[in-house]
Design a protein around this motif. Structure first.
Motif, short mmCIF file in Angstrom:
data_model
loop_
_atom_site.label_atom_id
_atom_site.label_comp_id
_atom_site.label_asym_id
_atom_site.label_seq_id
_atom_site.Cartn_x
_atom_site.Cartn_y
_atom_site.Cartn_z
N CYS A 55 -64.37 36.35 22.25
CA CYS A 55 -62.94 36.70 22.26
C CYS A 55 -62.55 37.32 20.92
O CYS A 55 -61.71 38.22 20.88
N THR A 56 -63.17 36.85 19.85
CA THR A 56 -62.91 37.42 18.52
C THR A 56 -63.21 38.91 18.52
O THR A 56 -62.44 39.71 17.98
N ASP A 57 -64.36 39.29 19.10
CA ASP A 57 -64.71 40.71 19.18
C ASP A 57 -63.69 41.50 20.01
O ASP A 57 -63.35 42.64 19.66
N ALA A 58 -63.22 40.90 21.08
CA ALA A 58 -62.21 41.58 21.90
C ALA A 58 -60.94 41.82 21.08
O ALA A 58 -60.32 42.89 21.17
N LEU A 59 -60.55 40.84 20.27
CA LEU A 59 -59.38 41.01 19.41
C LEU A 59 -59.64 42.03 18.32
O LEU A 59 -58.73 42.78 17.92
N GLU A 60 -60.88 42.09 17.81
CA GLU A 60 -61.22 43.12 16.83
C GLU A 60 -61.09 44.52 17.44
O GLU A 60 -60.60 45.45 16.81
N MET A 61 -61.53 44.66 18.68
CA MET A 61 -61.36 45.94 19.37
C MET A 61 -59.89 46.28 19.53
O MET A 61 -59.48 47.43 19.32
N ALA A 62 -59.08 45.29 19.87
CA ALA A 62 -57.65 45.52 20.03
C ALA A 62 -57.02 45.96 18.71
O ALA A 62 -56.17 46.87 18.68
N ALA A 63 -57.43 45.33 17.61
CA ALA A 63 -56.90 45.70 16.29
C ALA A 63 -57.23 47.15 15.96
O ALA A 63 -56.41 47.87 15.38
N ILE A 64 -58.43 47.59 16.33
CA ILE A 64 -58.82 48.99 16.12
C ILE A 64 -58.02 49.91 17.03
O ILE A 64 -57.53 50.96 16.61
N LEU A 65 -57.87 49.52 18.28
CA LEU A 65 -57.20 50.38 19.27
C LEU A 65 -55.75 50.66 18.90
O LEU A 65 -55.25 51.77 19.16
N ILE A 66 -55.05 49.68 18.32
CA ILE A 66 -53.65 49.94 17.95
C ILE A 66 -53.56 50.57 16.56
O ILE A 66 -52.47 50.74 16.02
N ASP A 67 -54.74 50.93 16.00
CA ASP A 67 -54.81 51.61 14.71
C ASP A 67 -54.18 50.79 13.60
O ASP A 67 -53.36 51.27 12.81
N THR A 68 -54.57 49.53 13.53
CA THR A 68 -54.07 48.63 12.48
C THR A 68 -54.45 49.17 11.11
O THR A 68 -55.62 49.48 10.85
N GLN A 69 -53.46 49.28 10.22
CA GLN A 69 -53.66 49.84 8.88
C GLN A 69 -53.27 48.81 7.82
O GLN A 69 -52.46 47.92 8.07
N PRO A 70 -53.82 48.94 6.60
CA PRO A 70 -53.38 48.06 5.50
C PRO A 70 -51.86 48.10 5.34
O PRO A 70 -51.26 49.18 5.33
N GLY A 71 -51.26 46.93 5.26
CA GLY A 71 -49.81 46.84 5.10
C GLY A 71 -49.06 46.63 6.40
O GLY A 71 -47.89 46.22 6.38
N ASP A 72 -49.69 46.91 7.55
CA ASP A 72 -49.04 46.63 8.83
C ASP A 72 -48.79 45.13 8.95
O ASP A 72 -49.57 44.32 8.44
N GLU A 73 -47.73 44.78 9.66
CA GLU A 73 -47.42 43.36 9.88
C GLU A 73 -47.65 43.00 11.35
O GLU A 73 -47.24 43.74 12.25
N ILE A 74 -48.30 41.87 11.56
CA ILE A 74 -48.63 41.40 12.90
C ILE A 74 -48.02 40.00 13.07
O ILE A 74 -48.30 39.10 12.28
N ILE A 75 -47.19 39.84 14.09
CA ILE A 75 -46.53 38.56 14.34
C ILE A 75 -47.37 37.74 15.32
O ILE A 75 -47.78 38.24 16.37
N MET A 76 -47.63 36.49 14.96
CA MET A 76 -48.41 35.59 15.81
C MET A 76 -48.05 34.16 15.47
O MET A 76 -47.46 33.89 14.42
N PRO A 77 -48.42 33.20 16.32
CA PRO A 77 -48.11 31.81 16.00
C PRO A 77 -48.98 31.29 14.87
O PRO A 77 -50.12 31.72 14.71
N SER A 78 -48.45 30.32 14.13
CA SER A 78 -49.26 29.65 13.12
C SER A 78 -50.19 28.64 13.78
O SER A 78 -51.30 28.40 13.30
N TYR A 79 -49.73 28.07 14.90
CA TYR A 79 -50.55 27.08 15.60
C TYR A 79 -51.52 27.81 16.54
O TYR A 79 -51.26 28.01 17.72
N THR A 80 -52.65 28.23 15.97
CA THR A 80 -53.68 28.92 16.73
C THR A 80 -54.98 28.84 15.93
O THR A 80 -55.01 28.34 14.80
N PHE A 81 -56.05 29.37 16.53
CA PHE A 81 -57.34 29.40 15.86
C PHE A 81 -57.41 30.61 14.94
O PHE A 81 -56.71 31.61 15.14
N VAL A 82 -58.28 30.55 13.93
CA VAL A 82 -58.39 31.63 12.95
C VAL A 82 -58.77 32.97 13.59
O VAL A 82 -58.46 34.03 13.06
N SER A 83 -59.44 32.92 14.75
CA SER A 83 -59.86 34.17 15.40
C SER A 83 -58.69 35.03 15.84
O SER A 83 -58.85 36.23 16.03
N THR A 84 -57.51 34.44 16.03
CA THR A 84 -56.32 35.24 16.37
C THR A 84 -55.94 36.13 15.19
O THR A 84 -55.52 37.28 15.39
#
Length: 375
Positions: A55-84
């Motif tokens: 699943c970590t790899d799938a999320l890495e692919m997603a991060a690439i697909l949305i063209d994540t760049q240095p300085g971008d902000e990503i909102i997610m829960p604090s209560y989750t695993f590090v792979s998120t």
């Protein structure tokens, strides 16, 4: 000792793995990969699926697909695993952590808008225990602010939000087939793509940045390096194992639901002493986790120790990422009290297909005895 988890084998895994080995095609994207992907697309309505090694790899692919760049902000829960978080950190993004809901460990959708800035790029809801986040609110906020939504559906196979499969609501989603999940491949995952704009590039990223998959389909006469990517696809042996599991998903899910329902029935009388799982009206339950919410960390420690003394292995779960050694100095300083509360109080009970009713009754009796002694 009743274990917390025991991987279930359907009986077909070794047979399909032998077929994969005998085929002479052991690397990824062979017949069993395609069988798994087709089954998942047809059953759950994903536009495109790609098996991954995790699943970590799938999320890495997603991060690439949305063209994540240095300085971008990503909102997610604090209560989750590090792979998120890691896939976005690796691309230089800043994580903006949201607090959990009062009733569930899922991120509180009502807090998202206050966290959005001009640098926000995506929202990553995590469907804890396979129970849906409020995806209508999240998608409405994302569409209003032109943000991507990437569902972390690691725990959410065969679960739904208002009759739509989890993982089919956001633009992209990631699933896990780790041995602790409902459907397993030892390690393994899947990227689900619901926005047509990502389909072609996802396949290229999946194939190490080449258009190799299109070449094998006969769509081009040669393939080359056309984008960034990595070796995200699993071997055919992993896909063959997974296919045996997917063929039996209804059988697996039925038994897990029976176990979950028995826990709920037997522990209902304790609901004023310990909290049981809450299911919002828009969500279904895929029986991934049965958890209890204790009053405080001391009670949780005592309950886990008492269960262990009585032959039951129960465990806690995540620690708030905003307080983690790696990220606490990078966090913006906001208090996230509910994420911390779940970190201190949540206990997961054993739940696996071959858990017997007698074992469940032993576990629930032990919990009742603990609270009888505590009252």
């Amino acid at each position: 000792m009743i274990p917390f988890n025991k991987p279930y084998l359907t009986g077909k895994e070794a047979h399909y793995m032998y077929q994969a080995v005998s085929s002479g095609k052991l690397s990824g994207n062979g017949i069993f990969t395609r069988k798994c992907q087709q089954l998942l697309e047809e059953r759950y309505g994903f536009k495109k699926t790609l098996l991954t090694t995790s699943c970590t790899d799938a999320l890495e692919m997603a991060a690439i697909l949305i063209d994540t760049q240095p300085g971008d902000e990503i909102i997610m829960p604090s209560y989750t695993f590090v792979s998120t978080a890691n896939p976005f950190i690796l691309r230089g993004a800043k994580i903006v952590f949201a607090d959990s809901e009062k009733d569930t460990p899922n991120l509180d959708a009502d807090t998202i808008e206050s966290l959005i800035t001009p640098k926000t790029k995506a929202i990553v809801p995590v469907h804890y225990a396979g129970v849906a986040c409020d995806m209508k609110k999240i998608m409405d906020i994302a569409n209003k602010n032109q943000l991507w939504v990437i569902e972390d559906a690691a725990q959410a196979i065969d679960s739904y939000f208002e009759n739509v499969s989890l993982g089919a609501v956001g633009h992209l989603s990631a699933f896990s087939f780790h041995e602790t999940k409902n459907i397993i491949a030892g390690e393994g995952g899947m990227l689900a793509i619901n926005d047509e704009r990502f389909v072609q590039r996802a396949e290229i990223i999946w194939e190490k940045g080449t258009n190799r998959a299109a070449f094998f389909r006969g769509e081009i006469d040669k393939y080359g390096w056309v984008d960034i990517g990595s070796s995200f696809l699993p071997s055919e042996v992993v896909a063959a194992f997974l296919y045996a599991q997917l063929e039996n998903i209804d059988n697996i899910q039925q038994r897990r639901q029976e176990i979950w329902n028995l826990y709920q029935k037997e522990l209902q009388e304790l609901n004023n002493q310990v909290r049981l799982p809450f299911l919002p009206e828009y969500a279904t339950n895929n029986a991934h986790i049965f958890y209890l919410i204790c009053k405080n960390v001391e009670e949780r420690q005592e309950l886990i120790a008492y269960l262990k003394d009585n032959g039951v292995h129960a465990v806690f779960h995540y620690l708030s990422l905003h307080k983690s050694p790696f990220y606490k100095d990078k966090h913006d300083g906001r208090e996230l009290p509910l994420a911390d509360f779940y970190s201190d109080t949540l206990v997961r009970l054993p739940l696996f297909k071959e858990l017997t009713n007698e074992q469940v009754l032993h576990i629930t009796h032990t919990i009742k005895q603990f609270y009888k002694g505590a009252s």
